[in-house]
Scaffold this motif. Structure first.
Motif, short mmCIF file in Angstrom:
data_model
loop_
_atom_site.label_atom_id
_atom_site.label_comp_id
_atom_site.label_asym_id
_atom_site.label_seq_id
_atom_site.Cartn_x
_atom_site.Cartn_y
_atom_site.Cartn_z
N GLU A 136 0.83 -1.21 0.00
CA GLU A 136 0.00 0.00 0.00
C GLU A 136 0.86 1.25 0.00
OE1 GLU A 136 -0.24 -2.47 2.10
OE2 GLU A 136 -2.15 -3.45 1.59
N TYR A 158 -5.08 14.68 -10.31
CA TYR A 158 -6.42 14.10 -10.20
C TYR A 158 -6.36 12.76 -9.44
CZ TYR A 158 -9.27 17.18 -13.11
OH TYR A 158 -9.99 18.24 -13.59
N ILE A 159 -5.40 11.93 -9.79
CA ILE A 159 -5.30 10.61 -9.17
C ILE A 159 -5.11 10.74 -7.66
CG2 ILE A 159 -3.87 8.53 -9.00
CD1 ILE A 159 -3.33 8.84 -12.03
N LEU A 213 -10.79 12.25 2.70
CA LEU A 213 -9.38 12.29 2.29
C LEU A 213 -8.66 13.58 2.64
CD1 LEU A 213 -9.69 10.66 -1.27
CD2 LEU A 213 -8.86 9.58 0.83
N TRP A 224 2.55 1.71 -3.53
CA TRP A 224 1.63 2.28 -4.52
C TRP A 224 1.36 3.75 -4.24
CZ3 TRP A 224 1.13 0.39 -8.98
CH2 TRP A 224 0.98 -0.96 -9.23
N ASP A 225 1.19 4.09 -2.96
CA ASP A 225 0.93 5.49 -2.58
C ASP A 225 2.05 6.40 -3.04
OD1 ASP A 225 0.15 7.86 -1.36
OD2 ASP A 225 -0.52 6.87 0.48
N SER A 271 -13.09 15.40 -1.08
CA SER A 271 -13.78 14.52 -0.15
C SER A 271 -13.30 14.80 1.28
CB SER A 271 -13.52 13.07 -0.52
OG SER A 271 -13.89 12.20 0.53
N PHE A 331 -8.22 12.45 -5.68
CA PHE A 331 -9.43 11.64 -5.55
C PHE A 331 -9.20 10.29 -4.88
CE2 PHE A 331 -10.82 14.54 -8.95
CZ PHE A 331 -12.03 14.93 -8.41
N ASN A 332 -7.93 9.94 -4.58
CA ASN A 332 -7.68 8.60 -4.05
C ASN A 332 -6.83 8.55 -2.79
OD1 ASN A 332 -8.78 6.59 -6.26
ND2 ASN A 332 -7.72 8.23 -7.39
N TYR A 333 -6.07 9.61 -2.48
CA TYR A 333 -5.16 9.56 -1.36
C TYR A 333 -5.32 10.80 -0.47
CZ TYR A 333 -2.94 5.81 -4.00
OH TYR A 333 -2.71 4.65 -4.68
#
Length: 386
Positions: A317, A367-368, A383, A320-321, A380, A371-373
Motif C-alpha cells: 500500500e 487528479y489521481i 481524504l 503504490w501510494d 472529499s 481523488f484517491n489519497y
C-alpha cells in the motif's frame, strides 16, 4: 499592453478565485484551476498578461518556502537514514524512466540527441506536485513522507548533475561535475554550526517577538538558498538544508505555521506561470507523442516505484501510494528543456514535447492523488488532511 505588478496580481488572484470556486463546486483539484488560468489569460491565450516571466521568477520563491517548511518537519538523523534507504530505488528508477523517455521519442521520429535529452527529462518527479499534495501534519513525520522527501532530494541531485553535464556538452561549463556533491555536506555542516552557535541563542533571547522570528526564518531560508546556488547546488536544496538545520529549534513548528500562507501565495503564482508559458498554438505538432509519452509516464512510474520499493521491504500500500504521488515528470524537466534548447542541444519540437508531457502528467497525477489519497485539497472530507 504593459501592465504594472498590481494589475497582474489582480488578474491572477481574481481569476484564481473564480476558477478555484468553479473547481470546488465541480469537485476538481484547485491546482488545475491555477494552471488553466495561466493558459487562458497568458500570452498564448487571451494575452491579458503578455510577459509572465516576472511572475514565474517570483513564483520560484514559493518553492523555496515549500522546501524550507518540509525541512522544518524533519530531524537530521531521520533524513540521513531515509536517504540511504532511498538511494538504490532512486538510481534504479531513474535508469528505467530514462530508457522509456529515450525510446519513445525516437520511435516518433525525433533525433537520437533529442531522445537523450527527453529521456533525461523523464527521470525526475515533481517536487512541487508531490509535496504540495502531501499532508503536512499527518504524513511528514511518518515513514512515507520521509521516504518521498528522500527520493525527491536524490532526484534533485541527479537533476543538478544533468544540468552540469549539459553545460559541459555545450562547451560553456565552468563548474567541475564533482563540485555540487562536495559542497553539499560542507554547506550542511556550516549551517548546522551557525544554527547552534548563533540562531538558537537569538531565538531563545527574543522568542517573545513574533515579527522578529518571522523575519529571522525568512532571512535564514533565503540566505542558505543563495549560498547553495553560489556553490553549484540549487536554491531549493539550500532552502531544505536551512529548514532541516533549524528543525531542532523549539519553535520550528511555530515558524512552519507562520510561513504557510506566504508559501501558498507564491505557489498560486507558480502554477499560473506554468500554464501561461505553455504554447497552445504549437501543441498539434507534438500532440500524439506527448499523449503517448504521458500515458507511459503515468503508468510506468507508479509501477516502477511499487516494484522497487517492494523489493526493499516496503508495504504494498505504501509503495503504490508513493508511486502515484511521484507519477509525473518534474519542474526540473522543464528547466532541462530550457537549458538544452538555449544550448542548441534540443530542438524546439523536443522542448515542446517535454512541456506538453509535463502539463499532462501534472494534471492527471494531481487528479489521481486528489481523488484517491489523503491530501490538503481533497474534495472529499474523508481524504482531506492539512
Amino acid at each position: 499592453m504593459q501592465q504594472d505588478i498590481v494589475f497582474s496580481f489582480f488578474l491572477i488572484f481574481s481569476g484564481a478565485l473564480v476558477l478555484a470556486t468553479l473547481a470546488l463546486y465541480t469537485r476538481q483539484p484547485v491546482l488545475i484551476a491555477y494552471i488553466a488560468l495561466g493558459a487562458l489569460i497568458g500570452p498564448f491565450g487571451f494575452g491579458l498578461i503578455e510577459h509572465p516571466e516576472s511572475v514565474a521568477d517570483m513564483a520560484d520563491i514559493g518553492i523555496l518556502f515549500l522546501l524550507f517548511l518540509l525541512g522544518l518537519d524533519m530531524q537530521p538523523s531521520a533524513l540521513f537514514a531515509v536517504v540511504r534507504k532511498a538511494l538504490p530505488v532512486a538510481l534504479a528508477s531513474s535508469a528505467v524512466f530514462f530508457l522509456a523517455g529515450f525510446g519513445l521519442p525516437v520511435v516518433f521520429g525525433f533525433t537520437l540527441q533529442d531522445g537523450i535529452i527527453i529521456g533525461l527529462a523523464m527521470m525526475f518527479s515533481s517536487t512541487i506536485i508531490g509535496l504540495k499534495l502531501l499532508p503536512t501534519t499527518v504524513l511528514h513525520h511518518k515513514h512515507m513522507g520521509e521516504l518521498m522527501i528522500g527520493l525527491l532530494l536524490l532526484q534533485d541531485m541527479l537533476a543538478i548533475l544533468v544540468l552540469i553535464l549539459l553545460g559541459v556538452m555545450e562547451g560553456n561549463g565552468t563548474m567541475p561535475v564533482w563540485q555540487p556533491f562536495a559542497a553539499l555536506p560542507l554547506i550542511a555542516a556550516a549551517c548546522y554550526l551557525i544554527v547552534k552557535g548563533a540562531l538558537l541563542p537569538l531565538i531563545t533571547r527574543f522568542d517573545r517577538f513574533q515579527e522578529y522570528l518571522f523575519i529571522l526564518a525568512i532571512g535564514w531560508c533565503l540566505a542558505v538558498a543563495e549560498a547553495a546556488k553560489l556553490v553549484g547546488l540549487t536554491h531549493e536544496i539550500g532552502a531544505f538544508i536551512a529548514g532541516v538545520t533549524l528543525a531542532t529549534s523549539p519553535i520550528a513548528q511555530y515558524i512552519a505555521i507562520s510561513l504557510k500562507p506566504l508559501r501558498d501565495f507564491f505557489l498560486v503564482m507558480f502554477f499560473f506561470a506554468l500554464g501561461a508559458q505553455f504554447n497552445l498554438q504549437l501543441l498539434s505538432d507534438v500532440a500524439l507523442p506527448a499523449i503517448v509519452l504521458a500515458i507511459v509516464v503515468l503508468g510506468l512510474k507508479p509501477l516502477a516505484f511499487r516494484v522497487l520499493l517492494g523489493r526493499f521491504s516496503e508495504r504494498r500500500e505504501l509503495a503504490w501510494d508513493v508511486g502515484f504521488r511521484l507519477g509525473q515528470i518534474s519542474e526540473f524537466s522543464l528547466l532541462i528543456a530550457f537549458v538544452a534548447t538555449e544550448s542548441s542541444l534540443l530542438s524546439e519540437q523536443g522542448a515542446l514535447l517535454i512541456q506538453a508531457t509535463a502539463i499532462l502528467t501534472f494534471v492527471v497525477s494531481s487528479y489521481i492523488v486528489v481523488f484517491n489519497y489523503p491530501n490538503p485539497i481533497a474534495v472529499s472530507e474523508r481524504l482531506r488532511r492539512d
